[in-house]
Design an enzyme around this catalytic site. Structure first.
Site, mmCIF file in Angstrom:
data_model
loop_
_atom_site.group_PDB
_atom_site.id
_atom_site.type_symbol
_atom_site.label_atom_id
_atom_site.label_comp_id
_atom_site.label_asym_id
_atom_site.label_seq_id
_atom_site.Cartn_x
_atom_site.Cartn_y
_atom_site.Cartn_z
ATOM 1 N N ASP A 100 0.895 -1.230 0.064
ATOM 2 C CA ASP A 100 -0.125 0.328 -0.081
ATOM 3 C C ASP A 100 0.708 1.243 0.029
ATOM 4 O O ASP A 100 1.327 1.990 0.929
ATOM 5 C CB ASP A 100 -0.883 -0.201 1.025
ATOM 6 C CG ASP A 100 -2.172 0.806 1.187
ATOM 7 O OD1 ASP A 100 -2.131 1.631 0.013
ATOM 8 O OD2 ASP A 100 -3.123 0.773 2.002
ATOM 9 N N VAL A 101 1.210 1.683 -1.306
ATOM 10 C CA VAL A 101 2.136 2.888 -1.251
ATOM 11 C C VAL A 101 1.300 4.147 -1.916
ATOM 12 O O VAL A 101 1.705 5.192 -1.820
ATOM 13 C CB VAL A 101 3.196 2.404 -2.180
ATOM 14 C CG1 VAL A 101 4.195 1.554 -1.358
ATOM 15 C CG2 VAL A 101 2.871 2.036 -3.459
ATOM 16 N N LYS A 102 0.197 3.823 -2.689
ATOM 17 C CA LYS A 102 -0.718 4.901 -3.329
ATOM 18 C C LYS A 102 0.164 5.833 -4.192
ATOM 19 O O LYS A 102 -0.032 7.142 -3.940
ATOM 20 C CB LYS A 102 -1.572 5.524 -2.126
ATOM 21 C CG LYS A 102 -2.348 4.740 -1.510
ATOM 22 C CD LYS A 102 -3.250 5.482 -0.486
ATOM 23 C CE LYS A 102 -4.318 4.660 0.051
ATOM 24 N NZ LYS A 102 -3.586 3.663 0.950
ATOM 25 N N ARG A 103 1.055 5.363 -4.889
ATOM 26 C CA ARG A 103 1.900 6.244 -5.751
ATOM 27 C C ARG A 103 1.016 6.315 -7.192
ATOM 28 O O ARG A 103 0.148 6.031 -7.346
ATOM 29 C CB ARG A 103 3.168 5.804 -6.143
ATOM 30 C CG ARG A 103 4.125 5.214 -4.876
ATOM 31 C CD ARG A 103 4.354 6.429 -4.122
ATOM 32 N NE ARG A 103 5.617 6.397 -3.227
ATOM 33 C CZ ARG A 103 5.422 6.244 -1.694
ATOM 34 N NH1 ARG A 103 4.179 6.022 -1.316
ATOM 35 N NH2 ARG A 103 6.392 6.025 -1.337
ATOM 36 N N THR A 113 -0.968 -0.195 -4.535
ATOM 37 C CA THR A 113 -2.040 0.352 -4.733
ATOM 38 C C THR A 113 -1.683 1.640 -5.496
ATOM 39 O O THR A 113 -0.306 2.450 -5.229
ATOM 40 C CB THR A 113 -2.656 0.863 -3.554
ATOM 41 O OG1 THR A 113 -1.516 1.523 -2.572
ATOM 42 C CG2 THR A 113 -3.113 -0.241 -2.870
#
Length: 273
Positions: free
Chosen positions: A93-96, A121
């Site tokens: 879960d890094v949402k880059r 993510t």
């Protein structure tokens, strides 16, 4: 077999729950661990050891490791390697989300090397097209993406609902990711999923979005400590393929292996796994 198909098979075998590995300060304290890089490393390794035979996937939250700087990132590398050795799929879960060579750099970091994940993510709010090169790279490596669409936080609606019924921002994201899956894996569970919160209630219907038509897997945060129950999951998603993401409701049972396993079992019961 692509990432989505592999994950779907594991969900069928073990139930539709991804265990979040979120070593925030409060949980570290309750486990008797220091709020240090060594503490978050130990937390992650213990979670994997307790649940690797029972979890459909592990979802480490990068932020709780990154806050300990270089030593924390090294701890995350160790936890990711431990997940790989266990054979459990990882969703980092890094949402880059960025464009061009910058997004290529994020792909270098999280789709290869010591932080390599089975899926990550990503945020589409520079335009879904900004993620297409990363999507192609992930698919070529047998990996996947989970793209933010209708998130569980109430603030998300301010952007994601813009455009209204039939023309919302979230709807365009979902259409784009659906098209990627249909082009790459027609008739199959595609490698690209969507992040849709289990707490959104009737928002998808109000926006004219048919969640049941998506040819991939939904990652659904909000189950457990954030308040969503199994009935909420069924109300939002119907018969769609959903991987519920839970962390505090499971991790709060630690540090004992039995406590963690009981937490996962309760979550599985709640979502019907």
């Amino acid at each position: 077999m692509n990432f989505g198909e592999r994950l779907a098979l594991r969900m069928d075998d073990l139930g539709p729950v991804a265990v979040g590995i979120d070593p925030h300060a409060g949980l570290l304290d309750s486990w008797g661990l220091p709020d240090t890089a060594a503490g978050v490393r130990e937390f992650g390794l213990r979670t994997v050891d307790a649940l690797w035979e029972r979890a459909a996937a592990f979802k480490p939250q990068s932020a709780f490791f990154e806050r300990h700087a270089a030593a924390g990132v090294a701890a995350l590398e160790d936890v990711m390697e431990h997940c790989r050795q266990s054979g459990v799929p990882t969703i980092l879960d890094v949402k880059r989300g960025d464009i061009g060579s910058t997004m290529d750099g994020y792909a270098d970091a999280y789709l290869s090397g010591p932080l390599r994940a089975d899926a990550i993510t990503v945020s589409p709010y520079l335009g879904p097209g900004s993620l297409e090169a990363t999507a192609r790279r992930a698919a070529a490596g047998g990996q996947g993406l989970f793209v933010l669409a209708l998130t569980s936080n109430p603030e998300g609606a301010q952007l994601q609902h813009v455009g209204g019924k039939g023309a919302s921002v979230a709807g365009e994201v979902i259409r784009s990711v659906s098209a990627w899956n249909q082009a790459l894996a027609p008739g199959e569970v595609g490698p690209f999923g969507l992040v849709v919160g289990a707490t959104i209630g009737g928002a998808a219907r109000e926006l004219g979005i048919d969640l049941g038509g998506f040819p991939g897997i939904y990652l659904a945060p909000g189950v457990g400590a954030q308040g969503a129950s199994g009935s909420d999951v069924r109300e939002v998603f119907g018969n769609a393929r959903v991987l519920a993401s839970a962390s505090r409701s499971i991790l709060g049972g630690g540090p004992s292996e039995e406590g963690l396993r009981q937490g996962l079992a309760r979550t599985l019961d709640s979502v019907g796994g």
